[in-house]
Design an enzyme around this catalytic site. Sequence first.
Site, PDB file in Angstrom:
ATOM      1  N   ASN A 132      -8.632  41.466 -37.867  1.00 22.40           N
ATOM      2  CA  ASN A 132      -8.704  42.276 -36.797  1.00 22.40           C
ATOM      3  C   ASN A 132      -7.711  43.519 -36.527  1.00 22.40           C
ATOM      4  OD1 ASN A 132      -6.334  40.533 -36.566  1.00 22.40           O
ATOM      5  ND2 ASN A 132      -5.912  40.845 -34.395  1.00 22.40           N
ATOM      6  N   LYS A 155      -4.472  36.914 -49.606  1.00 21.24           N
ATOM      7  CA  LYS A 155      -5.842  36.365 -49.244  1.00 21.24           C
ATOM      8  C   LYS A 155      -6.399  36.617 -47.934  1.00 21.24           C
ATOM      9  CE  LYS A 155      -8.677  33.117 -47.292  1.00 21.24           C
ATOM     10  NZ  LYS A 155      -8.941  33.363 -46.047  1.00 21.24           N
ATOM     11  N   SER A 209      -5.116  31.860 -36.424  1.00 27.44           N
ATOM     12  CA  SER A 209      -5.316  31.135 -35.381  1.00 27.44           C
ATOM     13  C   SER A 209      -4.151  30.098 -35.436  1.00 27.44           C
ATOM     14  CB  SER A 209      -6.629  30.233 -35.308  1.00 27.44           C
ATOM     15  OG  SER A 209      -6.785  29.508 -36.547  1.00 27.44           O
ATOM     16  N   GLU A 230       2.416  34.213 -37.368  1.00 27.95           N
ATOM     17  CA  GLU A 230       2.140  35.045 -36.140  1.00 27.95           C
ATOM     18  C   GLU A 230       0.733  34.712 -35.622  1.00 27.95           C
ATOM     19  OE1 GLU A 230       0.291  36.982 -33.659  1.00 27.95           O
ATOM     20  OE2 GLU A 230       0.179  38.652 -35.171  1.00 27.95           O
ATOM     21  N   LEU A 231       0.700  33.894 -34.445  1.00 28.08           N
ATOM     22  CA  LEU A 231      -0.472  32.999 -34.183  1.00 28.08           C
ATOM     23  C   LEU A 231      -1.108  33.774 -33.088  1.00 28.08           C
ATOM     24  CD1 LEU A 231       0.697  29.503 -35.033  1.00 28.08           C
ATOM     25  CD2 LEU A 231      -0.332  31.197 -36.678  1.00 28.08           C
ATOM     26  N   CYS A 264      -4.014  39.730 -30.878  1.00 30.40           N
ATOM     27  CA  CYS A 264      -2.912  38.798 -30.425  1.00 30.40           C
ATOM     28  C   CYS A 264      -1.999  39.262 -29.057  1.00 30.40           C
ATOM     29  CB  CYS A 264      -2.268  38.295 -31.245  1.00 30.40           C
ATOM     30  SG  CYS A 264      -2.981  37.471 -32.774  1.00 30.40           S
TER      31      CYS A 264
END
Length: 458
Positions: A132, A155, A209, A230-231, A264
Amino acid sequence: MAYATINPATGETLKKFDTATDQEIKDAVQRSATEYSSWRNVPVAERAELMHKMAELYRERQDELAAILTEEMGKPAAQAVGEVQIVAAIYDYYADNAEEFMKGRSLTPSTGGEARVVLDSTGVLLGIMPWNFPYYQVARFAAPNVMLGNTILLKHAGNVPQSALVQEELFHEAGFPEDVYINVFASNDQIADIIIPDPAVQGVSLTGSERAGASVAATAGKNLKKVVLELGGSDPFIVLDDKNVERTVKQAVGGRMLNNGQACTNAKRFIVLEDAYETFVENFAQAVQGITPSDPTDEKTFLGPLCTVSARDEIMEQVQDAVDKGATVLAGGKKLDKPGAWMEATLLADVTPEMRAYAEEIFGPVAVVYKVKDVDEAIELANSSPFGLGGSVFGADEAEALEVAKRVDSGMVFVNEVTGTAPDLPFGGVKRSGVGRELGPFGIEEFANKKLLHTPKK
């Protein structure tokens, strides 16, 4: 795992890339480890010179880099330029400040002598980054750690491979040694079975996620590796009054719909005191209805497509579930009948706990508005979420709004503005929104060896 550019505005597959072989992944880890033994000894001033060059390249190639974002994940052109600009600022910030941060602080030992805690490098780090904000998410991880003397394996998400490759290219063009930053088109199994267990790898930073975070944290924990996560977020946007309704609604629209609603820290739950509810909702609904999804390559576009058709369809299922169970659609609520990942900007009311939209993060242009009787109920609702990333409080009395903000269980709370970011402001959350901090002086500490240097009493 597939790595491919699929234009979300048209659904057209533009480019495909092969996943690395196991041997290529092992070689990348070894190259990174070998480079670390040299890079850690390069003077910080020399690292800073290269980092400033990175920032310069982002600015010089701004339009090209922004166009890649628009093509790969549908970011509107003007917002894509904004992302490139903040990335350049992040690289400059750590180039300017890392040496001072690394000096640490002096202590006064009770046993006498002199003591100082300094920040030292630790080794190879793995970054697992989302689609994002393809450049920004990488920069806030890579900039402080490369300045610290660590080396990076990165990655990236499968749908932004060109964004991934161009960042590796920029590190090389800026003059960094080739293996300071290595892009790996790795599979999830290769991450779990090869990269994280390798003794050279000292930590993992993941933005993504909850499910991905839990999986990576479990693997890292089994291998005694540090993580920064950081979810998700379901940020509250608390409205205390309607005295500045036009400004508040403008902030609400931007805070929810920026990046096509795929951040987020987008404001997602609009919690409005009952005295202000009718006025705010009337104006908010009108503003949302006025948003027309358009071509993301047009500089005037505010809302483009979602990142993928499957992501759009998941959001539509969340919306339909709410409607089926009694929620009211005040604006939008439909997908667009054309190729690509398009849907209308949407506003829901009357959402209740049995609906998916109540507890789940809606990662797209859907706002949910709630009416509460007073501040205590607003705080109770705001803090009922399993997430705690960001939040906003709006009120004409700034002192009152600040006191309310202090009661919100989030890592970041902004008063009379939506949750934002800057190179010198720490970024991170609590609860299921993750652990650790990025950016600011805290961002360079997460994967540092906080080394104690002690000399005896004379």
